[in-house]
Design an enzyme around this catalytic site. Structure first.
Site, mmCIF file in Angstrom:
data_model
loop_
_atom_site.group_PDB
_atom_site.id
_atom_site.type_symbol
_atom_site.label_atom_id
_atom_site.label_comp_id
_atom_site.label_asym_id
_atom_site.label_seq_id
_atom_site.Cartn_x
_atom_site.Cartn_y
_atom_site.Cartn_z
ATOM 1 C CB SER A 29 -0.945 -0.030 1.206
ATOM 2 O OG SER A 29 -1.938 0.960 1.086
ATOM 3 C CG ASN A 30 -0.395 4.710 -1.407
ATOM 4 O OD1 ASN A 30 -1.038 5.543 -0.780
ATOM 5 N ND2 ASN A 30 -0.916 4.055 -2.439
ATOM 6 N NE ARG A 31 5.767 6.731 3.999
ATOM 7 C CZ ARG A 31 6.041 6.099 5.143
ATOM 8 N NH1 ARG A 31 5.173 6.111 6.136
ATOM 9 N NH2 ARG A 31 7.178 5.473 5.286
ATOM 10 C CB ALA A 96 -2.330 7.397 -3.521
#
Ligand code: C5P
Length: 221
Positions: A29-31, A96
């Site tokens: 995943s991402n932030r 995102a």
């Protein structure tokens, strides 16, 4: 009935990160916190739009008057967006979305053992590019999070994905993904505008005003 510059406009917004499974317990995943997308949804609603917010996993309350659809993976977000395409006048891709997902999802939890491990990844669908290529096509707005040459990279994306408008933000220096503040460079064919550093809620309101103006022009109003 809602009044405002987007009265009667059906807006679909994506927000947050996506989460791509590796095995039953692990994800890629991402932030992204989802704050920018949620602020844009709230601002669009306040501008009179009928808003559907398709979001990855985030810890945020649903803005009042907004229809929320929760998804996990890029594939699920893609399906949810396509399902609404025929009833979308304006699409704003703030999510995102993971660009890659694990090529195979392991059925059982991956065991620790070898010193190094390789994970094979495969591309996910580019939701925004696909929406933009669809006919008939909604008015399309993208976001571009960049760490350098922000305006140049954003203009290249505007052209590559044939968007109507793109909002670019610099990631880092206390701005961007996990923080309250942002600053945006908004670009379209033949123009641009800088929205100075401020809370995402405030930037979202300015951005929606800009979008509404370009949207009205595009529709020949
Ligand atoms: O090319 P890049 O990923 O930087 O473009 C960012 C824009 O494209 C964002 O608006 C994002 O929501 C959208 N996007 C998408 N699907 C992807 C990747 C990005 O909709 N798979």
């Amino acid at each position: 009935l809602a009044a405002g510059p987007l009265a009667g406009c059906r807006v679909t917004i994506t927000a947050g990160p996506t989460r791509e499974p590796i095995d039953p317990v692990r994800v890629l995943s991402n932030r992204s916190s989802g704050r920018m997308g949620f602020a844009v949804a709230e601002a669009a609603r306040a501008a009179g739009a009928r808003v559907t917010l398709i979001t990855g996993p985030v810890a945020l309350p649903t803005p009042a008057g907004v229809e929320r659809v929760d998804v996990e993976t890029a594939a699920e977000m893609h399906a949810a967006v396509l399902a609404r395409l025929a009833s979308t006048d304006l699409f704003i891709g703030v999510a995102a979305v993971a660009d890659y997902r694990p090529a195979e999802v392991m059925v059982h939890k991956l065991k620790k053992g070898a010193e190094t491990l390789e994970l094979r990844l495969t591309r996910t669908p580019d939701i925004l590019a696909e929406v933009s290529a669809h006919r008939p096509r909604p008015f399309c707005v993208g976001f571009a999070a960049e760490t350098e040459s922000v305006v140049e990279h954003a203009r290249a994306k505007l052209v590559a994905k044939q968007l109507d408008l793109i909002a670019a933000n610099r990631v880092g220096d206390g701005l961007g993904l996990e923080v309250e503040d942002n600053a945006l460079d908004v670009l379209w064919d033949g123009g641009q505008c800088r929205l100075e550093r401020g809370p995402k809620t405030e930037l979202a309101r300015h951005l929606i005003q800009l979008i509404a103006k370009r949207y009205a022009l595009a529709r020949g109003a």
